[in-house]
Write an enzyme that holds these catalytic residues in place. Structure first.
Site, mmCIF file in Angstrom:
data_model
loop_
_atom_site.group_PDB
_atom_site.id
_atom_site.type_symbol
_atom_site.label_atom_id
_atom_site.label_comp_id
_atom_site.label_asym_id
_atom_site.label_seq_id
_atom_site.Cartn_x
_atom_site.Cartn_y
_atom_site.Cartn_z
ATOM 1 N N LYS A 1 28.810 33.913 31.885
ATOM 2 C CA LYS A 1 30.094 34.451 31.448
ATOM 3 C C LYS A 1 30.687 33.486 30.435
ATOM 4 O O LYS A 1 30.806 32.275 30.713
ATOM 5 C CB LYS A 1 31.040 34.546 32.650
HETATM 6 O O1 G3P Z 1 36.211 38.594 37.587
HETATM 7 C C1 G3P Z 1 37.159 38.882 36.613
HETATM 8 C C2 G3P Z 1 38.287 39.763 37.044
HETATM 9 O O2 G3P Z 1 37.804 40.836 37.764
HETATM 10 C C3 G3P Z 1 39.491 39.101 37.619
HETATM 11 O O3 G3P Z 1 40.382 39.991 38.212
HETATM 12 O O4 G3P Z 1 42.330 40.488 39.639
HETATM 13 O O5 G3P Z 1 42.022 38.152 38.769
HETATM 14 O O6 G3P Z 1 42.699 39.989 37.246
HETATM 15 P P1 G3P Z 1 41.947 39.639 38.480
#
Ligand code: G3P
Length: 212
Positions: A81
């Protein structure tokens, strides 16, 4: 549409391994596990036979490349990533030449996704929930990215990330997104419907009252 699980928690991954096509992690998700990063990623790769995203944390291209090459050695399914920055996309282009798969993360505009595809990213991750959080329309962004990718037949796959509720998953599927990466709690909720529960209850009640 493929379903990934968005977590670094091994118990959650173990429980959903039969269902999911891959795993995404990020530094915040790994940090809560309080275990060495490489160890967590290596174990995830034994649990799920699909792509496992592990994030590079350097901010400069050379630093990202060094991290990416080390991460790629952990397992053939590791996807690196890389944040959606100029330095990040330079790294993505180089990693594509080296055959190391990448996931351009923290994408918040269709132009960023266009650049990620042009640089040869394997995946791009628009963070729909975080866009919604600031009053935008995360799924509209996914729709734009899919339109651009289709117009130019880019092979980069779109991972709908930062999923906050089941509607995000449904909308991703309706738009034809390649993948939704879904937190454990939301994955479980996808199975549920109150009418399914009520239906089971009624069937069982009727069945019990039947002469045998
Ligand atoms: O893994 C990346 C993403 O899904 C993070 O999600 O909920 O922290 O915005 P969030």
């Amino acid at each position: 549409m493929k379903l990934f699980i968005d977590t670094a928690n091994l118990a959650e991954i173990r429980e959903m391994a039969w269902l999911v096509d891959g795993v995404t992690t990020n530094p915040s998700l790994v940090a809560v596990e309080k275990r060495p990063f490489r160890e967590v990623i290596a174990e995830i790769c034994t649990l799920v036979q699909g792509p496992v995203s592990a994030e590079a944390t350097a901010l400069d291209t050379d630093g990202m490349l060094a991290e990416a090459r080390e991460l790629a050695k952990i397992h053939k399914n590791v996807v690196v990533k890389v944040p959606m920055t100029l330095a990040g996309m330079k790294a993505v282009q180089r990693l594509a030449e080296e055959g190391i798969p990448t996931n351009a993360t923290l994408a918040f505009s269709a132009n960023q996704a266009l650049l990620a595809a042009k640089c040869g990213a394997t995946y791009v991750s628009p963070f729909v929930g975080r866009i919604d959080d600031v009053g935008g329309d995360g799924m509209e962004l996914v729709s734009q990215i899919l339109e651009v990718y289709e117009a130019y037949a880019f092979p980069t796959e779109v991972i709908v990330a930062s999923v906050r509720h089941p509607q995000h998953v449904l909308q991703a599927a309706l738009l034809g997104a390649d993948i939704a990466t879904v937190p454990y709690a939301i994955l479980k909720r996808l199975f549920d419907h109150p009418l399914t529960d009520a239906g089971i209850e009624r069937f069982l009640k009727d069945w019990k009252g039947m002469p045998r």
